[in-house]
Design a protein around this motif. Structure first.
Motif, PDB file in Angstrom:
ATOM      1  N   PHE A   1       0.578  -1.173   0.466  1.00  0.00           N
ATOM      2  CA  PHE A   1      -0.121  -0.150   0.205  1.00  0.00           C
ATOM      3  C   PHE A   1       0.755   0.712  -0.036  1.00  0.00           C
TER       4      PHE A   1
ATOM      5  N   VAL B   1       2.195   2.491  -5.665  1.00  0.00           N
ATOM      6  CA  VAL B   1       2.009   1.395  -6.252  1.00  0.00           C
ATOM      7  C   VAL B   1       0.301   1.161  -5.615  1.00  0.00           C
TER       8      VAL B   1
ATOM      9  N   GLY C   1      -3.212  -5.102   2.495  1.00  0.00           N
ATOM     10  CA  GLY C   1      -1.265  -5.675   3.146  1.00  0.00           C
ATOM     11  C   GLY C   1      -0.532  -4.926   2.979  1.00  0.00           C
TER      12      GLY C   1
ATOM     13  N   ALA D   1       4.289  -5.094  -3.708  1.00  0.00           N
ATOM     14  CA  ALA D   1       4.544  -4.638  -2.803  1.00  0.00           C
ATOM     15  C   ALA D   1       6.403  -5.339  -3.325  1.00  0.00           C
ATOM     16  N   MET D   2       6.851  -6.151  -3.396  1.00  0.00           N
ATOM     17  CA  MET D   2       7.777  -6.917  -3.403  1.00  0.00           C
ATOM     18  C   MET D   2       8.072  -7.977  -4.563  1.00  0.00           C
TER      19      MET D   2
END
Ligand code: NAD
Length: 419
Positions: free
Chosen positions: A220, A223, A242, A295-296
Motif C-alpha cells: 500500500f 503503486v 496488505g 510490494a516486492m
C-alpha cells in the motif's frame, strides 16, 4: 559465475532464456543482450544524529545504452544487493522497449533499513548517494526515479544535489520529483493508475461487471495505494489490502481514500482498525476478481500460483511471480488473465519519460494530457502483447518480453558492439 549471482538475478536470467529460445537468438548474442553495461558500487558515509559515522552501500546498474540514456528507479531497502538491482535494471530495459521509450534500463539502490534512520539522516544519505554517482549519471546518460522506499522528497534532494554541482538547476536529471520542483502532474499517481486502467480493460474483455467485482492489493505504498484507489473509483470493492505491517479485510469493501489518508499520515496501514485485521500470509490467495501484487518480487511461487483464486493478475510490483509459478499459471491459462509486470506497471516510466521531456523543453502539460497519453501508450503496448501472444501461441509474459528483447536486439545489431 557472475558478480550479480542471487535469486532475483537468476530469475531475470531464466526469463531471458525462455525469450531467447523462443526468438532463436544465437548463443553468442545472448550475453551481450543480458549482461549489464555497467555496475557501480559505492560507499555512502553519513553523520548520524548522535555524532557517529555510519557507512551504507549503494549501487547503480546501467543495463544498456543502445537506445538512449538509461532510466530507472532507486530502491532504499534492507534487501538491496547488486544482483537484485541488476535484475530490476534488465526488466526496465525490456519494459522501456516494449512501450517504445528511447531508454535503456537502469536501477539503483541503497541497502538500508528505513525504520532505523531519522529524516535528517535520510536526507544526508540521499544526497551522499547522488553525490557519489555524479561522475556516472546525467540527463542524457542515466536518469533516475523513485522505487520502493524512495519518494518525491528524496527525488528533490537528488535533483538539488546534482544541480548544486553543476551550478544550475538541472530538473531533468531525476523524475518523480514534486510538481513544485519540475515534476509533472500525474507522475505520483501514474503507476497505480496504469495498473487500474489495464485491469479495467481486461475486466471489460472478460465481461466482468465492475460494480460487483472485488480486488485485493498487496503493498500500500505508491503503486498499491493508487492502484487500489483507481479500482475503487471504477466501482470495484477492494476487499483486502496488505503491507509490511499486516493486512486488512472487509468483505463490504475498504474505504480506500480514508485508508490512504491514514497510511499517508502514519507511514503504513497499521493502527487503521483492529476489527478488520487479517492474516497477511493469506492475502494473495483470497477469492477475488483482480489481484494486484504491488510490494516486492517473488511473492507468487509455484505453490501460491496453484492456490490463486483471482481472474485477473495485474502485476504492479516488479517480478512478483517466479518462473516456476509462471509454469503453473500457463497450465491454468483459461482461469487467470495475467497482465505481466513490464506492461502492467509501465505507466510509471511512461510518465517519467513525459516528465523528462517536459523538463528538457521547459513546457509543462495539463494532467489530463499526461494521463490521456499514458493510457494511449499502455493500450498500444497491451494490443501488441495480446496480438503477439495469440499469433505465437505464447503466454502474455513471454509475448511482452519478446517484443522488448527484439527491439533492444535490433538496436544492438545495427549499431555494433559498443553501446
Ligand atoms: P513503496 O515503498 O511506496 O511501497 C512498498 C509497499 O510494499 C509498502 O506498502 C510496504 O509496506 C509494502 N511491503 C514491503 N514489504 C512487504 C512485505 N514483506 N509484505 C507485504 N507488503 C510489503 O514502493 P512502490 O514504489 O509502491 O513499489 C512497489 C513495487 O512496485 C516494487 O516492486 C517496485 O519496483 C514496483 N514499481 C514501482 C514503480 C513506481 O513508480 N514507484 C513503478 C514500477 C514498478
Amino acid at each position: 559465475m557472475t558478480v550479480y549471482a542471487g535469486p532475483v538475478f537468476d530469475m531475470a536470467v531464466n526469463q531471458f532464456r525462455v525469450i531467447a529460445d523462443h526468438l532463436s537468438i544465437p548463443m553468442d548474442e545472448r550475453d551481450r543482450l543480458l549482461l549489464p553495461k555497467r555496475a557501480i558500487t559505492i560507499s555512502c558515509p553519513i553523520h548520524r544524529d548522535d555524532g557517529t559515522v555510519a557507512v551504507f552501500e549503494g549501487y547503480r546498474v546501467q543495463h544498456h545504452l543502445t537506445l538512449g540514456p538509461t532510466k530507472g528507479g532507486t530502491r532504499f531497502a534492507p534487501s538491496v544487493d547488486i544482483g537484485e538491482i541488476a535484475a530490476l535494471a534488465i526488466w526496465m530495459s525490456w519494459k522501456c522497449a516494449l512501450v517504445g521509450l528511447p531508454y535503456g534500463g537502469a536501477k539503483g539502490g541503497v541497502r538500508v533499513d528505513l525504520t532505523t534512520i531519522s529524516k535528517h539522516e535520510l536526507e544526508a544519505l540521499s544526497r551522499r548517494y547522488m553525490q557519489e554517482m555524479i561522475p556516472f549519471v546525467g540527463p542524457h546518460t542515466d536518469v533516475r526515479a523513485p522505487d520502493m522506499g524512495t519518494n518525491e522528497q528524496m527525488m528533490a534532494w537528488f535533483m538539488d544535489t546534482y544541480s548544486m554541482y553543476q551550478g544550475r538547476t538541472v530538473t531533468e536529471i531525476v523524475t518523480g520529483k514534486p510538481v513544485s520542483s519540475g515534476g509533472t502532474l500525474g507522475r505520483l499517481e501514474a503507476t497505480g493508475r496504469g495498473v487500474a486502467h489495464l485491469a479495467k480493460r481486461v475486466m471489460k474483455e472478460l465481461a466482468i461487471d465492475l460494480n460487483s467485482a472485488t480486488a485485493v492489493v498487496q503493498g500500500f505504498g505508491n503503486v498499491g495505494s493508487y492502484a487500489a484507489l483507481g479500482l475503487h473509483q471504477f466501482g470495484l470493492k477492494v476487499i483486502a489490502v496488505g503491507d509490511h505491517t499486516g493486512a486488512l479485510y472487509d468483505k463490504g469493501g475498504l474505504d480506500i481514500p480514508v485508508l490512504m489518508r491514514h497510511a499517508g499520515a502514519h507511514g503504513s496501514i497499521a493502527g487503521f482498525s483492529n476489527e478488520l485485521q487479517f492474516d497477511p500470509a493469506q492475502i494473495l490467495t483470497l477469492p477475488c476478481d483482480v489481484l494486484v501484487p504491488a510490494a516486492m518480487e517473488r511473492v507468487i511461487d509455484a505453490q501460491v500460483a496453484q492456490n490463486l483464486q483471482c481472474r485477473v493478475l495485474a502485476e504492479g510490483a516488479n517480478g512478483p511471480t517466479t518462473p516456476d509459478a509462471d509454469l503453473v499459471l500457463e497450465k491454468r491459462q483459461d482461469e487467470i488473465f495475467l497482465i505481466p509486470d513490464i506492461l502492467c506497471n509501465s505507466g510509471g516510466v511512461v510518465v517519467s519519460y513525459f516528465e523528462w521531456v517536459q523538463d528538457l523543453q521547459q513546457l509543462f502539460w495539463e494532467e489530463e494530457e499526461v494521463t490521456r497519453r499514458e493510457y494511449h501508450i499502455l493500450d498500444r503496448a497491451f494490443d501488441q502483447m495480446a496480438a503477439r501472444s495469440k499469433a505465437d501461441k505464447i503466454p502474455h509474459r513471454t509475448a511482452a518480453m519478446a517484443i522488448g528483447v527484439e527491439k533492444v536486439r535490433a538496436g544492438k545489431n545495427v549499431r555494433g558492439l559498443f553501446p
